[in-house]
Design a protein around this motif. Sequence first.
Motif, PDB file in Angstrom:
ATOM      1  N   THR A 193       9.076  56.341  21.927  1.00 28.32           N
ATOM      2  CA  THR A 193       7.403  57.318  22.525  1.00 28.32           C
ATOM      3  C   THR A 193       6.294  56.719  23.423  1.00 28.32           C
ATOM      4  OG1 THR A 193       6.996  58.213  21.161  1.00 28.32           O
ATOM      5  CG2 THR A 193       8.469  59.288  22.160  1.00 28.32           C
ATOM      6  N   THR A 194       6.078  55.701  22.568  1.00 26.45           N
ATOM      7  CA  THR A 194       4.779  54.884  23.142  1.00 26.45           C
ATOM      8  C   THR A 194       5.426  53.749  24.395  1.00 26.45           C
ATOM      9  OG1 THR A 194       5.461  52.941  21.670  1.00 26.45           O
ATOM     10  CG2 THR A 194       3.782  54.752  21.178  1.00 26.45           C
ATOM     11  N   VAL A 195       6.692  54.004  24.304  1.00 25.60           N
ATOM     12  CA  VAL A 195       6.785  52.815  25.930  1.00 25.60           C
ATOM     13  C   VAL A 195       6.269  53.071  27.426  1.00 25.60           C
ATOM     14  CG1 VAL A 195       8.856  51.602  26.961  1.00 25.60           C
ATOM     15  CG2 VAL A 195       8.590  51.823  23.938  1.00 25.60           C
ATOM     16  N   ASN A 196       7.161  54.654  26.855  1.00 29.65           N
ATOM     17  CA  ASN A 196       6.937  55.485  28.273  1.00 29.65           C
ATOM     18  C   ASN A 196       5.632  54.920  29.255  1.00 29.65           C
ATOM     19  OD1 ASN A 196       9.304  56.655  26.838  1.00 29.65           O
ATOM     20  ND2 ASN A 196       8.424  58.352  27.295  1.00 29.65           N
ATOM     21  N   GLY A 197       6.065  55.000  30.473  1.00 28.63           N
ATOM     22  CA  GLY A 197       4.976  54.293  31.379  1.00 28.63           C
ATOM     23  C   GLY A 197       3.953  53.179  31.815  1.00 28.63           C
ATOM     24  N   PHE A 198       4.234  52.320  30.105  1.00 27.71           N
ATOM     25  CA  PHE A 198       3.526  50.645  30.578  1.00 27.71           C
ATOM     26  C   PHE A 198       4.429  50.650  30.963  1.00 27.71           C
ATOM     27  CE2 PHE A 198       1.112  53.948  27.907  1.00 27.71           C
ATOM     28  CZ  PHE A 198      -0.436  53.127  27.785  1.00 27.71           C
ATOM     29  N   LEU A 199       5.582  50.095  31.101  1.00 28.37           N
ATOM     30  CA  LEU A 199       7.040  48.963  31.986  1.00 28.37           C
ATOM     31  C   LEU A 199       7.407  49.029  33.072  1.00 28.37           C
ATOM     32  CD1 LEU A 199       8.695  48.217  28.157  1.00 28.37           C
ATOM     33  CD2 LEU A 199       6.958  47.152  29.110  1.00 28.37           C
ATOM     34  N   PRO A 200       7.490  48.513  33.444  1.00 28.46           N
ATOM     35  CA  PRO A 200       7.159  48.433  35.037  1.00 28.46           C
ATOM     36  C   PRO A 200       8.818  48.719  35.378  1.00 28.46           C
ATOM     37  CG  PRO A 200       6.465  46.163  34.786  1.00 28.46           C
ATOM     38  CD  PRO A 200       6.798  47.308  33.552  1.00 28.46           C
ATOM     39  N   LYS A 201       9.777  49.474  36.379  1.00 27.12           N
ATOM     40  CA  LYS A 201      10.739  49.347  36.282  1.00 27.12           C
ATOM     41  C   LYS A 201      11.848  48.849  37.842  1.00 27.12           C
ATOM     42  CE  LYS A 201      10.895  54.147  32.976  1.00 27.12           C
ATOM     43  NZ  LYS A 201      11.195  55.411  33.460  1.00 27.12           N
ATOM     44  N   PRO A 202      12.662  49.243  38.225  1.00 30.36           N
ATOM     45  CA  PRO A 202      13.106  48.128  38.845  1.00 30.36           C
ATOM     46  C   PRO A 202      12.343  49.754  40.475  1.00 30.36           C
ATOM     47  CG  PRO A 202      14.606  48.775  37.828  1.00 30.36           C
ATOM     48  CD  PRO A 202      12.921  48.648  37.392  1.00 30.36           C
ATOM     49  N   THR A 203      12.853  50.450  39.701  1.00 25.45           N
ATOM     50  CA  THR A 203      12.626  51.572  41.075  1.00 25.45           C
ATOM     51  C   THR A 203      11.419  52.120  40.880  1.00 25.45           C
ATOM     52  OG1 THR A 203      12.786  53.563  39.173  1.00 25.45           O
ATOM     53  CG2 THR A 203      14.761  52.746  40.208  1.00 25.45           C
ATOM     54  N   MET A 204      10.312  51.604  40.473  1.00 22.18           N
ATOM     55  CA  MET A 204       9.412  52.326  40.691  1.00 22.18           C
ATOM     56  C   MET A 204       8.282  51.308  42.443  1.00 22.18           C
ATOM     57  SD  MET A 204       6.899  51.662  37.002  1.00 22.18           S
ATOM     58  CE  MET A 204       7.149  53.198  36.086  1.00 22.18           C
ATOM     59  N   SER A 205       7.543  52.116  42.729  1.00 23.49           N
ATOM     60  CA  SER A 205       6.922  51.840  44.377  1.00 23.49           C
ATOM     61  C   SER A 205       5.569  51.154  43.727  1.00 23.49           C
ATOM     62  CB  SER A 205       6.039  52.859  44.418  1.00 23.49           C
ATOM     63  OG  SER A 205       4.474  52.870  44.059  1.00 23.49           O
ATOM     64  N   ILE A 206       5.190  49.723  44.063  1.00 28.19           N
ATOM     65  CA  ILE A 206       4.472  48.324  44.208  1.00 28.19           C
ATOM     66  C   ILE A 206       3.120  48.773  43.831  1.00 28.19           C
ATOM     67  CG2 ILE A 206       3.230  46.789  44.881  1.00 28.19           C
ATOM     68  CD1 ILE A 206       5.633  46.243  43.752  1.00 28.19           C
ATOM     69  N   SER A 207       2.706  50.383  43.999  1.00 28.29           N
ATOM     70  CA  SER A 207       1.714  50.608  43.359  1.00 28.29           C
ATOM     71  C   SER A 207       1.384  51.653  42.683  1.00 28.29           C
ATOM     72  CB  SER A 207       0.793  52.016  44.833  1.00 28.29           C
ATOM     73  OG  SER A 207       1.678  53.437  44.659  1.00 28.29           O
ATOM     74  N   GLU A 208       3.147  51.702  41.753  1.00 31.13           N
ATOM     75  CA  GLU A 208       2.833  51.958  40.765  1.00 31.13           C
ATOM     76  C   GLU A 208       2.662  50.406  39.092  1.00 31.13           C
ATOM     77  OE1 GLU A 208       5.433  56.312  40.657  1.00 31.13           O
ATOM     78  OE2 GLU A 208       6.494  54.134  41.311  1.00 31.13           O
ATOM     79  N   ILE A 209       3.756  50.037  39.903  1.00 27.93           N
ATOM     80  CA  ILE A 209       3.713  48.480  39.065  1.00 27.93           C
ATOM     81  C   ILE A 209       2.459  48.022  38.680  1.00 27.93           C
ATOM     82  CG2 ILE A 209       4.597  46.543  38.310  1.00 27.93           C
ATOM     83  CD1 ILE A 209       7.123  47.234  40.205  1.00 27.93           C
TER      84      ILE A 209
END
Length: 326
Positions: A158-174
């Motif tokens: 669960t510590t992974v969630n939100g800390f690695l970029p996903k290909p579906t994310m917006s550039i601002s999120e990444i």
Amino acid sequence: MASSSTTLLSLFLFLFLNLNLSESRLTLDYYQKRCPQFQQIVQQTITSKQIQSPTTAAATLRLFLHDCLLPNGCDSSILLSSTPFTKTERDNDINLSLPGDAFDVIVRIKTALELACPNTVSCSDILVTATRDLLIMLGGPHFNVYLGRRDGRSSISTTVNGFLPKPTMSISEITKIFTNRGFTVEEMVALSGAHTVGFSHCSEFTSEIYNNSSSVSSSYNPRFVEGLRKACGDYRNNPSLSVFNDIMTPNKFDNVYFQNLPKGLGVLKSDHGLFSDPITRPFVETFAADQDRFFRVFAKSMEKLSLLGVKTGRRGEIRRRCDQIN
């Protein structure tokens, strides 16, 4: 008598503090005396593995990024296997597609080092050194690897969630993921240039290439979309189907990835976003025109990433096996 006791106490404290400092200091030549064969064993193992499986370098780079970007930093926690009681980072959904070749090359290096220098070299040091040396094999830049890390004793999915970029994310999120870890926008774009090698699974971008909206279709080169659709036609029945991230020079670490983006030859949504976003686009254009600049920023960013959350001394351990704590 009291003076003698005070002197002995001072000497003890001096030795204790200096031992702790020497344990905690990362150096470029950490294994020069502790394990003189360290670099040779890494080199021999990665060369053999890369010749056998040419995707090893890109796979190991991805494994390294997925380990070091997490809150616990570069502690090889990504290598730990789940137990009946704990689901580890390795089994988080975003990490299930990490290629097996990367795990395999680390196991091979660790096995050889345990025979040569038992209980001396951490899995964390192996991962960062193998990543650097494999990148150089593909033509990538050298960066300093400071050694003396310890391995983490904890890995929780669960510590992974939100800390690695996903290909579906917006550039601002990444961008936020990287800036929260202390990286500049330029450094984030440079690290995204890791996509100049390796591949992406069709399932990561099929929603884009089968989407007929004008915004999506304008991002891709029309002939490229047609080729992607053919290559990924059977992805529902074959989840392992994948394509190279850089179709021009897929096995060479260079700046062609950035040159592809203005031509609509990016594979992932996040690739297209780097060029369409007004904040990241100038860096894409700079790196596309100047490979030396890309290499300098990438090398600096990789060195910076390799030092995030490093554990030394008693804060970690040297695992006997990389997939389980001692």
